[in-house]
Scaffold this motif. Structure first.
Motif, mmCIF file in Angstrom:
data_model
loop_
_atom_site.group_PDB
_atom_site.id
_atom_site.type_symbol
_atom_site.label_atom_id
_atom_site.label_comp_id
_atom_site.label_asym_id
_atom_site.label_seq_id
_atom_site.Cartn_x
_atom_site.Cartn_y
_atom_site.Cartn_z
ATOM 1 N N ALA A 201 44.742 41.832 47.355
ATOM 2 C CA ALA A 201 45.582 41.771 46.164
ATOM 3 C C ALA A 201 46.716 42.769 46.291
ATOM 4 O O ALA A 201 46.479 43.934 46.620
ATOM 5 N N HIS A 202 47.939 42.312 46.023
ATOM 6 C CA HIS A 202 49.094 43.198 46.150
ATOM 7 C C HIS A 202 49.753 43.514 44.818
ATOM 8 O O HIS A 202 50.641 44.366 44.765
ATOM 9 N N SER A 203 49.324 42.841 43.716
ATOM 10 C CA SER A 203 50.012 43.081 42.448
ATOM 11 C C SER A 203 49.083 43.257 41.258
ATOM 12 O O SER A 203 49.417 43.975 40.321
ATOM 13 N N ILE A 204 47.928 42.595 41.247
ATOM 14 C CA ILE A 204 46.979 42.741 40.140
ATOM 15 C C ILE A 204 45.562 42.921 40.683
ATOM 16 O O ILE A 204 45.282 42.552 41.823
ATOM 17 N N VAL A 205 44.702 43.488 39.865
ATOM 18 C CA VAL A 205 43.288 43.629 40.235
ATOM 19 C C VAL A 205 42.678 42.238 40.386
ATOM 20 O O VAL A 205 42.890 41.367 39.537
ATOM 21 N N PRO A 206 41.934 41.974 41.451
ATOM 22 C CA PRO A 206 41.300 40.662 41.626
ATOM 23 C C PRO A 206 40.390 40.308 40.445
ATOM 24 O O PRO A 206 39.780 41.192 39.842
#
Length: 280
Positions: free
Chosen positions: A114-119
């Protein structure tokens, strides 16, 4: 004919038909008899070991009492079982969720970048609500989505759950969905999960510089069937099952693990970040 891959659509349909049969209260023998086929044939269908003719699927859905949009979608799935990829856009994205949850439950190893939000498998209820609110999803729709997400998370607590590796860019932790209190709670939640024996959470800090970013993906590996990759973007999400695509994402996952902090260093990093949020 099926190639040396096992199509994601075929596996998803098999999972759906098995669940629907169980919900109808029928065993495989009785269900097979209702549509005039053998128990062995139905067993192979539910194990994704044969391509089911669409008329057989339609007959099974009638026996199981499936109607409306659910029936329409499953018949569409049956018509495209051997398609090279399975990608959905816009309001069709919810069709992917049952398959995603099914693959999460069946996986032996699950690697999530994940690069932008928590999975989703690691989100607290408060973080999930804040995330949905940012997308203008509120009220009963929001609560239904949060409940579904929490239901999916149970797989990580199962004795037969997968070995789970989550690789997070530091940006995931810096963007304060819901504000400082929600983020502090979320990061403490991650710390707790990182200490579970079957979970490994790794952070790629900004100080490690740039790296090849493949976008958000999940790599599912299974004991007795080929791997599958789930890719997710703002516009398109879906499953890839071609061997060359799987090999590509396996290589990407290995590179991301190398550039990330180790497990212990990640926990220390998360602890400092939680303290930062608590001070603010």
């Amino acid at each position: 004919m099926i190639s040396n891959r096992l199509p994601a659509r075929m596996r998803a349909l098999a999972m759906e038909l098995k669940v629907l049969r169980a919900q109808s209260g029928l065993n495989t023998q009785k269900a097979a008899a209702r549509i005039g086929t053998s128990t062995a044939t139905l067993n192979r269908t539910e194990k994704a070991k044969r391509i089911s003719h669409i008329t057989d699927v339609a007959a099974l859905l009638a026996v199981y009492g499936v109607t409306g949009p659910k029936r329409t979608w499953l018949l569409e799935l049956a018509e495209n079982l051997n398609a090279r990829e399975w990608l959905e856009t816009g309001d069709r994205l919810p069709h992917l969720l049952p398959a995603l949850a099914g693959f999460e439950a069946e996986a032996d190893v699950l690697v999530n970048f994940a690069h932008s939000i928590v999975p989703g498998l690691l989100q607290t209820p408060a973080y999930a609500r804040a995330l949905h609110a940012s997308e203008d999803i509120t009220g009963t729709d929001q609560e239904a989505m949060v409940a579904a997400r929490l239901e999916r998370q149970k797989v990580l607590m199962s004795p037969n759950g997968p070995k789970y590796v989550a690789i997070l860019d530091e940006a995931v932790l810096r963007r304060p969905y819901g504000g400082s209190e929600v983020m502090a709670q979320q990061i403490h939640w991650l710390i707790g999960r990182a200490r579970m024996p079957n979970l490994n959470i790794l952070v790629i800090p900004f100080r490690h510089g740039g790296y090849p970013n493949p976008g958000m993906f999940s790599l599912f590996e299974f004991r007795s069937t080929p791997p599958i990759v789930y890719v997710e973007t703002e516009a398109v999400s879906g499953f890839l099952d071609a061997p060359e695509e799987i090999k590509k994402f396996q290589g990407r996952a290995a590179k991301l693990v190398k550039v990330a902090l180790g497990s212990a260093d990640t926990v220390n990093f998360l602890t400092r970040m939680a303290a930062d949020y608590e001070r603010s």
